[in-house]
Design a protein around this motif. Structure first.
Motif, short mmCIF file in Angstrom:
data_model
loop_
_atom_site.label_atom_id
_atom_site.label_comp_id
_atom_site.label_asym_id
_atom_site.label_seq_id
_atom_site.Cartn_x
_atom_site.Cartn_y
_atom_site.Cartn_z
N GLY A 54 24.02 6.36 69.92
CA GLY A 54 23.72 7.73 69.53
C GLY A 54 23.61 7.91 68.03
O GLY A 54 23.16 7.00 67.31
N ASP A 55 24.02 9.09 67.54
CA ASP A 55 23.93 9.37 66.11
C ASP A 55 24.80 8.44 65.28
O ASP A 55 24.58 8.29 64.08
N ALA A 56 25.80 7.83 65.88
CA ALA A 56 26.62 6.85 65.16
C ALA A 56 25.80 5.61 64.83
O ALA A 56 26.13 4.88 63.88
N LEU A 57 24.74 5.39 65.58
CA LEU A 57 23.83 4.27 65.33
C LEU A 57 22.70 4.71 64.41
O LEU A 57 22.37 4.03 63.43
N PRO B 237 27.51 -2.53 58.26
CA PRO B 237 26.06 -2.50 58.46
C PRO B 237 25.38 -1.82 57.27
O PRO B 237 25.90 -0.85 56.70
N ARG B 238 24.22 -2.34 56.89
CA ARG B 238 23.46 -1.72 55.81
C ARG B 238 22.94 -0.36 56.27
O ARG B 238 22.56 -0.19 57.43
N GLU B 239 22.91 0.60 55.37
CA GLU B 239 22.41 1.94 55.69
C GLU B 239 21.02 2.15 55.12
O GLU B 239 20.71 1.71 54.00
N GLY C 198 20.15 14.43 55.55
CA GLY C 198 19.04 13.50 55.71
C GLY C 198 19.28 12.54 56.86
O GLY C 198 20.37 12.46 57.42
N SER C 199 18.24 11.81 57.21
CA SER C 199 18.31 10.83 58.29
C SER C 199 19.06 9.58 57.80
O SER C 199 18.87 9.14 56.66
N THR C 200 19.87 9.01 58.69
CA THR C 200 20.66 7.82 58.34
C THR C 200 20.61 6.83 59.48
O THR C 200 20.86 7.18 60.64
N ARG C 201 20.29 5.60 59.16
CA ARG C 201 20.26 4.52 60.15
C ARG C 201 21.20 3.41 59.73
O ARG C 201 21.11 2.89 58.61
N HIS C 202 22.12 3.04 60.61
CA HIS C 202 23.05 1.94 60.36
C HIS C 202 22.48 0.69 61.03
O HIS C 202 22.34 0.65 62.25
N ARG C 203 22.21 -0.32 60.25
CA ARG C 203 21.51 -1.50 60.76
C ARG C 203 22.46 -2.52 61.39
O ARG C 203 22.61 -3.65 60.95
N TYR C 204 23.09 -2.09 62.48
CA TYR C 204 23.94 -3.01 63.25
C TYR C 204 23.11 -4.18 63.79
O TYR C 204 23.65 -5.27 64.03
#
Length: 451
Positions: free
Chosen positions: A325-328, A202-204, A305-311
């Motif tokens: 959760g935070d894994a997402l 997934p793109r971060e 920092g904040s990180t979002r995985h674009r599943y």
């Protein structure tokens, strides 16, 4: 009910709330965590020190935590009567705006009752309460003291059929499962696992802030807060530091100071107090000076920092596997969103499991709005701070100017203050602050102080 076995990787708040939801769909639910997870609950904050012990897997547990109204609503839905039981267990309770002194951009927002309940607590105490509730449910099993080695798939690599786990002094073993949920937090290895199986990572999306929480426990007389259960001073462009006082169970409180981009509070007493005196408003410093510290020095927790995985943007994803959760998505903790968002995601997962065929990609896309709103709030707020490498386009600048005026209006206008509180508590979308009735109060020359 979906008969079978679900495995939840991670026994923190996201994993626990997800496991509670899964008990309505699976005969057995196994929670795996590298920490030993004790059950039981005394209800007395001084009776069992384990109920206040900070787990190795939750290093942020010594610092201020918040549960937004949306998150408390989830806990109340999953554990009916929770708010009353938490209050009986010693957690300070009140109104989310009427009893929480919230300061934004140098303005103290007008405090009025909203009808939304709030609780103030230590993270270990709340987590222990939730854990005891979940562990007592039929069909729930716990494998503490085990690391997660990986996931197992079928021969075609299209379905996850189990998780590989390993104790510190034992061989790896596989837990067969009909569904594996990754709730392992910011350190999730799911992107790597997917790549190893031939799937796209997934793109971060990232926004670096180099935040540090520096916290110290205190004995605080509740009278010093004048009826409030918490004080929160947010950073601003003019003063990019903040602080919080959170009353806790057992007559304790935690005071947390936070700053970004290396502007971190010192750990020693004199430095901690001096840093607090330079916050935009004096409320936190005043409490520090009038209270008794319960530790010689403060402790520090850094958040890059904040990180979002674009599943939600993937085209292929194995069946029998999902990430929450935070894994997402991991949010800047200044905004207190993580536990609440994880709870809402858990409910969404439950609604998708009601279908005959659970599709993880469909879930990720359905939960996208749940993540979009807090992500917009957190990254938008961070991008307004000097030195943060966030968006600087015209639209962002206009939104930030509008928010500057909104904070000023909310200092004396209860309608604006209440609307802002509903957005920050994830009950309304940010667009609610642009509705004509609110915009007139924010932008108009005359701002009403009453309804």
């Amino acid at each position: 009910m979906t008969h079978g076995h679900a495995v939840v990787l991670g026994g923190s708040m996201a994993g626990l709330l997800t496991a509670r939801v899964l008990t309505g769909h699976f005969d057995r639910v196994t929670i795996v965590d590298r920490d030993e997870l004790a059950g039981g609950w005394s209800g007395d904050p001084d009776a069992d020190p384990r109920e206040r012990a900070v787990r190795r897997g939750v290093p942020q547990g010594r610092h201020a935590h918040g549960l937004l109204a949306a998150g408390l609503n989830v806990i109340e839905e999953l554990f009916p009567g929770a708010t009353g039981e938490l209050a009986a267990a010693g957690m300070p309770t009140g109104d989310v705006l009427g009893n929480v002194r919230f300061c934004a951009n140098g303005h103290r927002l007008k405090q009025v009752p909203t009808g939304m309940a709030a609780v103030s607590f230590s993270r270990p105490y709340l987590e222990t309460w939730v854990r005891a509730k979940v562990f007592a449910l039929p069909g729930v099993e716990v494998r503490g003291g085990h690391d997660v080695v990986g996931i197992e798939t079928d021969a075609a690599r299209t379905r996850v059929v189990g998780a590989r786990i390993q104790a510190a002094d034992g061989p790896a073993e596989t837990l067969a499962a009909d569904l594996v949920v990754d709730a392992t937090g910011k350190g999730s290895r799911a992107p790597r696992w997917l790549e190893e199986l031939g799937y796209e990572r997934p793109r971060e999306e990232r926004l670096q802030v180099d935040l540090a929480y520096v916290s110290r426990p205190y004995r605080v007389a509740p009278a010093l807060l004048d009826g409030d259960i918490a004080i929160i001073i947010g950073p601003s462009a003019a003063a990019p530091r903040g602080g919080a006082v959170m009353l806790q169970e057992g007559g304790r409180a935690v005071i947390t100071l936070f700053g970004i981009l290396g502007d971190h509070a010192p750990l020693d007493d004199a430095g901690f107090r001096a840093y607090a005196k330079r916050l935009p408003l004096p409320y936190v410093s005043d409490i520090i000076e009038a209270s008794e510290p319960l530790a010689d020095e403060a402790v520090k927790y850094r958040f890059p920092g904040s990180t979002r995985h674009r599943y939600d943007r993937l085209r292929r994803f194995p069946q029998g596997f999902v990430v929450v959760g935070d894994a997402l998505c991991s949010f800047n903790p200044m905004y207190g969103q993580g536990m609440s968002v994880a709870g809402v995601e858990a409910l969404k997962l439950g609604s998708h499991l009601k279908h005959d065929h659970f599709d993880a990609l469909r879930f990720f896309r359905a939960v996208r709005p749940v993540v979009d709103i807090p992500w917009q709030i957190a990254t938008g707020g961070d991008a307004a701070l000097p030195g943060v490498d966030g968006p600087r386009d015209l639209g962002t600048r206009m939104v930030n100017r509008y928010l500057d005026r909104l904070y000023a209006a909310a200092a004396h206008d209860e309608v604006v203050s209440r609307a802002f509180s509903r957005v920050t508590n994830l009950l309304d979308p940010p667009a609610a602050l642009l509705r004509p009735g609110i915009a007139r109060r924010v932008l108009g020359r005359r701002r009403s102080a009453t309804v």
